[in-house]
Design an enzyme around this catalytic site. Sequence first.
Site, PDB file in Angstrom:
ATOM      1  N   SER A  98       0.828  -1.197   0.000  1.00 43.52           N
ATOM      2  CA  SER A  98       0.000   0.000   0.000  1.00 43.52           C
ATOM      3  C   SER A  98       0.869   1.258   0.000  1.00 43.52           C
ATOM      4  CB  SER A  98      -0.958  -0.019   1.192  1.00 43.52           C
ATOM      5  OG  SER A  98      -1.851   1.064   1.148  1.00 43.52           O
ATOM      6  N   ASP A 238      -3.387   6.367  -3.124  1.00 46.32           N
ATOM      7  CA  ASP A 238      -2.244   5.769  -2.441  1.00 46.32           C
ATOM      8  C   ASP A 238      -1.635   4.687  -3.342  1.00 46.32           C
ATOM      9  OD1 ASP A 238      -4.191   3.809  -2.187  1.00 46.32           O
ATOM     10  OD2 ASP A 238      -3.773   3.392  -0.074  1.00 46.32           O
ATOM     11  N   ASP A 240      -1.564   1.399  -3.676  1.00 45.92           N
ATOM     12  CA  ASP A 240      -2.358   0.331  -4.287  1.00 45.92           C
ATOM     13  C   ASP A 240      -3.725   0.824  -4.749  1.00 45.92           C
ATOM     14  OD1 ASP A 240      -3.176   0.663  -1.626  1.00 45.92           O
ATOM     15  OD2 ASP A 240      -3.724  -1.441  -1.388  1.00 45.92           O
ATOM     16  N   ASP A 242      -6.414   1.888  -3.406  1.00 52.18           N
ATOM     17  CA  ASP A 242      -7.701   1.570  -2.784  1.00 52.18           C
ATOM     18  C   ASP A 242      -8.222   2.745  -1.955  1.00 52.18           C
ATOM     19  OD1 ASP A 242      -5.873   1.356  -0.703  1.00 52.18           O
ATOM     20  OD2 ASP A 242      -6.738  -0.489   0.119  1.00 52.18           O
TER      21      ASP A 242
END
Length: 449
Positions: A98, A238, A240, A242
């Site tokens: 992440s 961010d 990743d 999500d």
Amino acid sequence: MRDLSGIVKAYDVRGLVGEQLDTDVVRDLGAAFARLVGGPAVVIGHDMRESSPGFASAFAEGVTAQGVDAVSIGLASTDMLYFASGKLNLPGAMFTASHNPAQYNGIKLCRAGAAPVGQDSGLTEIREMVEQGVPEFLGARGSVSERDLLTDYAAYLRGLVDLTGIRPLKIAVDAGNGMGGYTVPEVFKGLPIEVVPMYFELDGNFPNHEANPLDPKNIVDLQAKVREIGADAGIAFDGDADRCFVVDANGDPVSPSAITALVAVRELAKEPGGTIIHNLITSKGVPEIVAEHGGKPVRTRVGHSFIKQTMAETGAIFGGEHSAHYYFRDFWRADTGMLAAMHVLAALGEQDKSLAEITRDFARYAASGEINSTVHDQADRLAAIKAAFGGRDGVTLDELDGLTIELPDGSWFNLRASNTEPLLRLNIEAKDAEAVAALRDEVLAIVRA
């Protein structure tokens, strides 16, 4: 015996590449996950970090060694992996750390239909299996196949929020060299939205800034770009992709609580009387606005597993966290920053108001943001705060997640312990910035004594 206590967290697996995470550990984690979920297959995606493709392949080796097939979707955002899990009705594994720095990697796991896997829903069993040695499977190996789901993912999102009829918008998008640079072009292709890309090159070394838009220093470039080009808004993802963070045409950040309220109102317009989930550090303006629009607000602990569980129990149509995670019933109750961003653009493009004007109605109070304090004894400091505030007239107190204290003037704060570090996390809300500062100073004087 292996010790995975340093990498198995509350909601995922995460650690330093080479030191804590290597292909052998990942292969065993894949085998343990396959045993936990059973057949017929596991879908696997990965982000742009240098170690991610190799780890995804090692995980697939562990899965297939247990007689379970592996379906690789290759490069993906985390919400694209959740889409794959939902669409294919298969358990999933996403390789990403992440917003963490380049030297880290990790795995986010879910059951079929994007149902969460955390310490209380499978991670503990996986950890114990790997530490004790994953039993060998004596049957035939599973197979590995590949699926390209980017187009299907984009089409599904566009079916949930129709952007085709909005007024033309100019939007700066900072992907932070993360997976938003891969998904945004496909999702917004052909729409009346001029995307001005920033840091769309996939680079797991994050050469421009950390891929964590909740840290103010990481959105400075986006704020400057929005002002420079006269954009209608700016969006940052961010690593990743999500989570999404939004700035208005002035470059001013829009609170994730205001975004939660905005999306909640839009979802309630489609389904009057629906239930909306908000975590306990979200602005109290969120449940107020939900109730004013005929919805039922339900408060929950911080963390995606609690949000998703409560959504399942209540049939909630939407849930939001102050960390900029947004959950949608129509997206398998999973979090997707992309869908939240599309709601914001739809709200903006369906009227002539600026984003600042739209969100002003949803930002009713001043907030501190999250303030972390390193402490040696979390329980002792929480007890000291409880003693200092608990006996005052008109003060209400609850311990759903840490300690939440509401004062007679309507201001409140939550103080809770980190799951992974010796930290206490403080969030404050009050009528104005001066009241926030006064309460902050009072609480921190006790916490850091």
